[in-house]
Design a protein around this motif. Structure first.
Motif, short mmCIF file in Angstrom:
data_model
loop_
_atom_site.label_atom_id
_atom_site.label_comp_id
_atom_site.label_asym_id
_atom_site.label_seq_id
_atom_site.Cartn_x
_atom_site.Cartn_y
_atom_site.Cartn_z
N PRO A 236 0.97 -1.13 0.06
CA PRO A 236 -0.03 -0.09 0.07
C PRO A 236 0.81 1.26 -0.06
N GLU A 237 1.83 1.31 0.38
CA GLU A 237 2.82 2.49 0.67
C GLU A 237 3.90 2.67 -0.36
N SER A 238 4.34 1.49 -1.04
CA SER A 238 5.58 1.81 -1.80
C SER A 238 5.54 0.76 -3.03
N ILE A 239 6.36 0.83 -4.13
CA ILE A 239 6.46 -0.07 -4.98
C ILE A 239 8.20 -0.13 -5.30
N THR A 240 8.52 -1.63 -5.11
CA THR A 240 9.83 -1.76 -5.09
C THR A 240 10.31 -2.54 -6.34
N VAL A 241 11.15 -2.11 -7.20
CA VAL A 241 11.77 -2.42 -8.59
C VAL A 241 13.33 -2.85 -8.44
N ARG A 242 13.53 -4.03 -8.65
CA ARG A 242 15.05 -4.31 -8.42
C ARG A 242 15.51 -3.83 -7.35
N GLY A 243 15.11 -3.83 -6.27
CA GLY A 243 15.60 -3.37 -4.83
C GLY A 243 15.72 -1.78 -4.77
N PHE A 244 15.17 -0.98 -5.74
CA PHE A 244 14.85 0.24 -5.57
C PHE A 244 13.36 0.79 -5.24
N ASP A 245 13.22 2.03 -4.44
CA ASP A 245 11.98 2.44 -4.31
C ASP A 245 11.72 3.12 -5.67
N LEU A 246 10.59 2.93 -6.26
CA LEU A 246 10.08 3.45 -7.45
C LEU A 246 10.01 4.91 -7.31
N ALA A 247 9.18 5.39 -6.43
CA ALA A 247 9.05 6.92 -6.40
C ALA A 247 10.25 7.61 -6.02
#
Length: 285
Positions: free
Chosen positions: A46-57
């Protein structure tokens, strides 16, 4: 096979489906290669999206280009400056090539249903095979296999080319119906590689094959862009399994451009009309 069922198993809080087939003895067996039920690409809460270990936003948006993001998605690491430069270059080189079959079928599909944009894009992409666009993957495999043969069998590129000619085989990455005596895209890619000091084993192998072809092949057979692309990418440690994805990603941008133009300047039915006019009916025997 007499029956089948689907069972859902909870693994690590996520649900996966395994298709189980029952054989004649009543035993169940799994179909296909079974992997661990995990992904290393992304996750969301609900608070974040993680892509390949990085916070997307906070770590990716506004920080990297789409080219860099594509490299990160496919490899798991951010590209070096050289990897980004050449990936950009190669995407630009292969994106557009006029009213080729992939663009024609997309425009005709859109003409048949203007509200079906994604279907028209898909129709174009389905034409990316071993003759059009998919040759990048074929040429990449040829480079890898040729390198192994040279090392294991003590062959030269002259031997490889001569054998292919004697057996009547095509050379992946060589020849083009339009671009003669050279494919300007291939030469520009390799020129820029030389200018920037990129000269790994696959670029050297591609150049050696080109020299052998020019001396041995019975007719002019220019190196095409589908040889230059994998030569550069393989020397930049790009995964061979994703080679075909480069022209697909690039051509998607081109398809969207053609479909946007199709809305304002419809030619899909014109293309279909000319195709029908060009083909004569001949009753079968």
């Amino acid at each position: 096979m007499s029956a089948h069922t689907i069972s859902a198993n909870a693994l690590d809080g996520a649900h996966c489906q395994t298709i189980l087939f029952c054989n004649q003895g009543g035993d169940f067996m799994k179909i296909g290669k079974q992997g661990r039920a995990v992904t290393s690409i992304s996750a969301a809460d609900p608070e974040s999206i993680t892509v390949r270990g990085f916070d997307l936003a906070t770590e990716l948006m506004g920080q990297i280009s789409f080219t860099e993001y594509f490299f990160l998605l496919t490899t798991g690491t951010k590209p070096t400056q050289e990897q980004r430069f050449f990936l950009d270059l190669l995407l630009v080189s292969i994106a557009e090539h006029g009213l080729v079959p992939t663009n024609q079928v997309a425009r005709m599909t859109h003409a048949a249903d203007p509200d079906f944009l994604h279907g028209a894009v898909a129709a174009g992409l389905l034409g990316c095979g071993k003759v059009i666009l998919g040759t990048t993957e074929v040429a990449g495999k040829f480079l890898i296999e040729t390198g192994k043969r040279i090392e294991a069998e003590g062959l030269s590129t002259d031997d490889i080319v001569a054998q292919a000619q004697e057996l009547g085989r095509r050379l992946p990455g060589f020849g083009h119906p339009l671009h003669k005596p050279i494919d300007p895209r291939a030469q520009r890619i390799l020129e820029l590689a030389a200018e920037r000091g990129l000269s790994g084993p696959y670029i050297r192998l591609a150049r050696s094959l080109e020299d052998s072809v020019n001396r041995i092949w019975r007719k002019p057979l220019p190196m095409n862009v589908s040889m230059a692309i994998p030569a550069v990418l393989l020397d930049l440690d790009f995964p061979p399994s994703v080679l075909k994805g480069i022209p697909i990603l690039a051509r998607t941008a081109s398809l969207l451009a053609h479909l946007a133009e199709e809305v304002d300047t419809p030619i899909g039915f014109v293309l279909a009309h000319h195709a029908e006019e060009a083909i004569s009916y001949e009753p079968g025997s």
